[in-house]
Design a protein around this motif. Structure first.
Motif, PDB file in Angstrom:
ATOM      1  N   LEU A 183       0.829  -1.203   0.000  1.00  0.00           N
ATOM      2  CA  LEU A 183       0.000   0.000   0.000  1.00  0.00           C
ATOM      3  C   LEU A 183       0.865   1.255   0.000  1.00  0.00           C
ATOM      4  O   LEU A 183       0.542   2.242  -0.680  1.00  0.00           O
ATOM      5  N   ASP A 184       1.949   1.241   0.754  1.00  0.00           N
ATOM      6  CA  ASP A 184       2.857   2.383   0.757  1.00  0.00           C
ATOM      7  C   ASP A 184       3.463   2.589  -0.628  1.00  0.00           C
ATOM      8  O   ASP A 184       3.637   3.729  -1.079  1.00  0.00           O
ATOM      9  N   ARG A 185       3.776   1.489  -1.309  1.00  0.00           N
ATOM     10  CA  ARG A 185       4.325   1.589  -2.667  1.00  0.00           C
ATOM     11  C   ARG A 185       3.281   2.179  -3.623  1.00  0.00           C
ATOM     12  O   ARG A 185       3.608   3.004  -4.476  1.00  0.00           O
ATOM     13  N   VAL A 186       2.027   1.749  -3.463  1.00  0.00           N
ATOM     14  CA  VAL A 186       0.955   2.274  -4.314  1.00  0.00           C
ATOM     15  C   VAL A 186       0.809   3.778  -4.112  1.00  0.00           C
ATOM     16  O   VAL A 186       0.713   4.556  -5.069  1.00  0.00           O
ATOM     17  N   LYS A 187       0.787   4.212  -2.850  1.00  0.00           N
ATOM     18  CA  LYS A 187       0.661   5.638  -2.552  1.00  0.00           C
ATOM     19  C   LYS A 187       1.824   6.423  -3.153  1.00  0.00           C
ATOM     20  O   LYS A 187       1.636   7.508  -3.736  1.00  0.00           O
ATOM     21  N   GLU A 188       3.024   5.877  -3.026  1.00  0.00           N
ATOM     22  CA  GLU A 188       4.206   6.550  -3.557  1.00  0.00           C
ATOM     23  C   GLU A 188       4.126   6.683  -5.082  1.00  0.00           C
ATOM     24  O   GLU A 188       4.444   7.739  -5.640  1.00  0.00           O
ATOM     25  N   LYS A 189       3.663   5.625  -5.752  1.00  0.00           N
ATOM     26  CA  LYS A 189       3.570   5.660  -7.210  1.00  0.00           C
ATOM     27  C   LYS A 189       2.532   6.682  -7.671  1.00  0.00           C
ATOM     28  O   LYS A 189       2.739   7.374  -8.672  1.00  0.00           O
ATOM     29  N   TYR A 190       1.416   6.766  -6.957  1.00  0.00           N
ATOM     30  CA  TYR A 190       0.410   7.763  -7.316  1.00  0.00           C
ATOM     31  C   TYR A 190       0.936   9.174  -7.102  1.00  0.00           C
ATOM     32  O   TYR A 190       0.683  10.080  -7.912  1.00  0.00           O
ATOM     33  N   GLN A 191       1.676   9.381  -6.022  1.00  0.00           N
ATOM     34  CA  GLN A 191       2.230  10.700  -5.763  1.00  0.00           C
ATOM     35  C   GLN A 191       3.251  11.077  -6.832  1.00  0.00           C
ATOM     36  O   GLN A 191       3.292  12.235  -7.295  1.00  0.00           O
ATOM     37  N   GLN A 192       4.048  10.110  -7.284  1.00  0.00           N
ATOM     38  CA  GLN A 192       5.017  10.367  -8.344  1.00  0.00           C
ATOM     39  C   GLN A 192       4.325  10.685  -9.667  1.00  0.00           C
ATOM     40  O   GLN A 192       4.887  11.391 -10.517  1.00  0.00           O
ATOM     41  N   ALA A 193       3.101  10.171  -9.830  1.00  0.00           N
ATOM     42  CA  ALA A 193       2.332  10.441 -11.045  1.00  0.00           C
ATOM     43  C   ALA A 193       1.555  11.757 -10.948  1.00  0.00           C
ATOM     44  O   ALA A 193       0.775  12.087 -11.846  1.00  0.00           O
ATOM     45  N   GLY A 194       1.764  12.506  -9.851  1.00  0.00           N
ATOM     46  CA  GLY A 194       1.099  13.790  -9.697  1.00  0.00           C
ATOM     47  C   GLY A 194      -0.307  13.706  -9.152  1.00  0.00           C
ATOM     48  O   GLY A 194      -1.100  14.635  -9.324  1.00  0.00           O
ATOM     49  N   ARG A 195      -0.623  12.594  -8.478  1.00  0.00           N
ATOM     50  CA  ARG A 195      -1.961  12.408  -7.923  1.00  0.00           C
ATOM     51  C   ARG A 195      -1.819  12.053  -6.438  1.00  0.00           C
ATOM     52  O   ARG A 195      -1.803  10.875  -6.082  1.00  0.00           O
ATOM     53  N   PRO A 196      -1.710  13.048  -5.581  1.00  0.00           N
ATOM     54  CA  PRO A 196      -1.475  12.817  -4.151  1.00  0.00           C
ATOM     55  C   PRO A 196      -2.465  11.813  -3.559  1.00  0.00           C
ATOM     56  O   PRO A 196      -3.676  11.938  -3.731  1.00  0.00           O
ATOM     57  N   THR A 197      -1.929  10.832  -2.865  1.00  0.00           N
ATOM     58  CA  THR A 197      -2.746   9.758  -2.297  1.00  0.00           C
ATOM     59  C   THR A 197      -2.181   9.414  -0.925  1.00  0.00           C
ATOM     60  O   THR A 197      -1.046   8.937  -0.820  1.00  0.00           O
ATOM     61  N   TYR A 198      -2.968   9.659   0.125  1.00  0.00           N
ATOM     62  CA  TYR A 198      -2.479   9.456   1.484  1.00  0.00           C
ATOM     63  C   TYR A 198      -3.362   8.528   2.317  1.00  0.00           C
ATOM     64  O   TYR A 198      -2.862   7.718   3.087  1.00  0.00           O
ATOM     65  N   THR A 199      -4.670   8.660   2.169  1.00  0.00           N
ATOM     66  CA  THR A 199      -5.598   7.956   3.047  1.00  0.00           C
ATOM     67  C   THR A 199      -6.315   6.815   2.324  1.00  0.00           C
ATOM     68  O   THR A 199      -6.212   6.661   1.106  1.00  0.00           O
ATOM     69  N   LYS A 200      -7.074   6.046   3.106  1.00  0.00           N
ATOM     70  CA  LYS A 200      -7.889   4.977   2.527  1.00  0.00           C
ATOM     71  C   LYS A 200      -8.942   5.544   1.591  1.00  0.00           C
ATOM     72  O   LYS A 200      -9.256   4.960   0.554  1.00  0.00           O
ATOM     73  N   ILE A 201      -9.488   6.713   1.942  1.00  0.00           N
ATOM     74  CA  ILE A 201     -10.463   7.369   1.074  1.00  0.00           C
ATOM     75  C   ILE A 201      -9.815   7.756  -0.246  1.00  0.00           C
ATOM     76  O   ILE A 201     -10.407   7.594  -1.322  1.00  0.00           O
ATOM     77  N   ASP A 202      -8.563   8.250  -0.180  1.00  0.00           N
ATOM     78  CA  ASP A 202      -7.830   8.590  -1.410  1.00  0.00           C
ATOM     79  C   ASP A 202      -7.647   7.356  -2.286  1.00  0.00           C
ATOM     80  O   ASP A 202      -7.819   7.405  -3.511  1.00  0.00           O
ATOM     81  N   LEU A 203      -7.283   6.248  -1.662  1.00  0.00           N
ATOM     82  CA  LEU A 203      -7.059   5.007  -2.415  1.00  0.00           C
ATOM     83  C   LEU A 203      -8.339   4.543  -3.094  1.00  0.00           C
ATOM     84  O   LEU A 203      -8.320   4.117  -4.250  1.00  0.00           O
ATOM     85  N   ALA A 204      -9.464   4.619  -2.378  1.00  0.00           N
ATOM     86  CA  ALA A 204     -10.741   4.227  -2.965  1.00  0.00           C
ATOM     87  C   ALA A 204     -11.090   5.127  -4.145  1.00  0.00           C
ATOM     88  O   ALA A 204     -11.624   4.664  -5.168  1.00  0.00           O
ATOM     89  N   ALA A 205     -10.764   6.410  -4.027  1.00  0.00           N
ATOM     90  CA  ALA A 205     -11.027   7.342  -5.131  1.00  0.00           C
ATOM     91  C   ALA A 205     -10.188   7.003  -6.341  1.00  0.00           C
ATOM     92  O   ALA A 205     -10.674   7.059  -7.491  1.00  0.00           O
ATOM     93  N   ARG A 206      -8.926   6.624  -6.139  1.00  0.00           N
ATOM     94  CA  ARG A 206      -8.062   6.262  -7.272  1.00  0.00           C
ATOM     95  C   ARG A 206      -8.575   5.004  -7.964  1.00  0.00           C
ATOM     96  O   ARG A 206      -8.498   4.886  -9.186  1.00  0.00           O
ATOM     97  N   VAL A 207      -9.090   4.068  -7.181  1.00  0.00           N
ATOM     98  CA  VAL A 207      -9.652   2.849  -7.765  1.00  0.00           C
ATOM     99  C   VAL A 207     -10.812   3.189  -8.684  1.00  0.00           C
ATOM    100  O   VAL A 207     -10.926   2.673  -9.806  1.00  0.00           O
ATOM    101  N   ARG A 208     -11.687   4.068  -8.235  1.00  0.00           N
ATOM    102  CA  ARG A 208     -12.833   4.464  -9.069  1.00  0.00           C
ATOM    103  C   ARG A 208     -12.375   5.227 -10.309  1.00  0.00           C
ATOM    104  O   ARG A 208     -12.833   4.974 -11.417  1.00  0.00           O
ATOM    105  N   GLU A 209     -11.448   6.161 -10.110  1.00  0.00           N
ATOM    106  CA  GLU A 209     -10.975   6.993 -11.220  1.00  0.00           C
ATOM    107  C   GLU A 209     -10.323   6.169 -12.315  1.00  0.00           C
ATOM    108  O   GLU A 209     -10.478   6.447 -13.500  1.00  0.00           O
ATOM    109  N   ASP A 210      -9.590   5.148 -11.920  1.00  0.00           N
ATOM    110  CA  ASP A 210      -8.825   4.358 -12.882  1.00  0.00           C
ATOM    111  C   ASP A 210      -9.573   3.113 -13.355  1.00  0.00           C
ATOM    112  O   ASP A 210      -9.044   2.316 -14.120  1.00  0.00           O
TER     113      ASP A 210
END
Length: 216
Positions: A183-210
């Motif tokens: 999960l930490d790796r996933v958050k880091e990769k999203y942040q490197q892609a310019g899409r800040p991701t920190y919380t569980k809510i953020d992760l759920a949003a990325r799942v929907r977006e992608d």
């Protein structure tokens, strides 16, 4: 007794429409309620903002030159789930369709049991993970979409669906410590892609977006 799933088809291939009528006539829990050549035609029969269909089978390319993404968003706004069907497995079109809100993507080469199974999945609020969709996700190279390993994606989907870290780890067959690492790796990769991701809510949003899981 199983709930009957009401289905509409939007496709300008008359032979396909006739074939679907015959095919689905013998399926007890699926009822073909409408068949139109355009999305406009489907809406013309209703006076409300919503459509009375659980699932709409939508051809990706229609003869009226309408944009598939616009069609998908319009159908989803009308409270219908959308299963896109196409003659080809075009990676870019698949990704665009899922990003617009489609709940799955199948080529027309699949048989009836596969189609019925996909309809049932979509009606339950799930995303249809077909081979075409899996291939498109695996090879999506959009700059703002991080490349996740299969295990990173598995942990992401489990955790973002509402599972605890321990339950996610158990499902993925790893330790909680390892699941947290993924999960930490996933958050880091999203942040490197310019899409800040920190919380569980953020992760759920990325799942929907992608488009990695059904919006729920």
């Amino acid at each position: 007794m199983a709930r009957v799933i009401t289905v509409a088809v939007v496709d300008d291939d008359r032979m396909l429409l006739d074939g679907l009528r015959v095919w689905l006539d013998g399926v007890a829990n699926v009822r073909l309620a409408a068949a139109e050549c355009t999305v406009d035609g489907l809406f013309s029969g209703t006076q409300t903002a919503t459509l009375p269909y659980d699932v709409v089978l939508l051809d990706l390319v229609l003869g009226d030159n309408s944009q598939s993404s616009d069609n998908i968003r319009r159908l989803r706004a009308a409270d219908s789930r959308v299963l896109v069907i196409s003659t080809v497995a075009d990676r870019r079109r698949i990704i665009a369709a899922i990003a617009a809100g489609a709940d799955g993507y199948l080529t027309k080469s699949h048989d009836l049991p596969t189609l019925v199974g996909a309809i049932e999945q979509v009606a339950r609020g799930e995303t249809v993970h077909s081979a075409e969709l899996a291939f498109a996700w695996a090879h999506d190279s959009a700059p703002d979409r991080p490349g996740l390993s299969p295990k990173e994606r598995e942990v992401l989907l489990g955790y973002a669906s509402g599972l605890t870290l321990k339950a996610t780890a158990r499902r993925a067959g790893v330790s909680p410590h390892t699941a947290k690492y993924y999960l930490d790796r996933v958050k880091e990769k999203y942040q490197q892609a310019g899409r800040p991701t920190y919380t569980k809510i953020d992760l759920a949003a990325r799942v929907r977006e992608d488009g990695w899981a059904a919006e729920g």
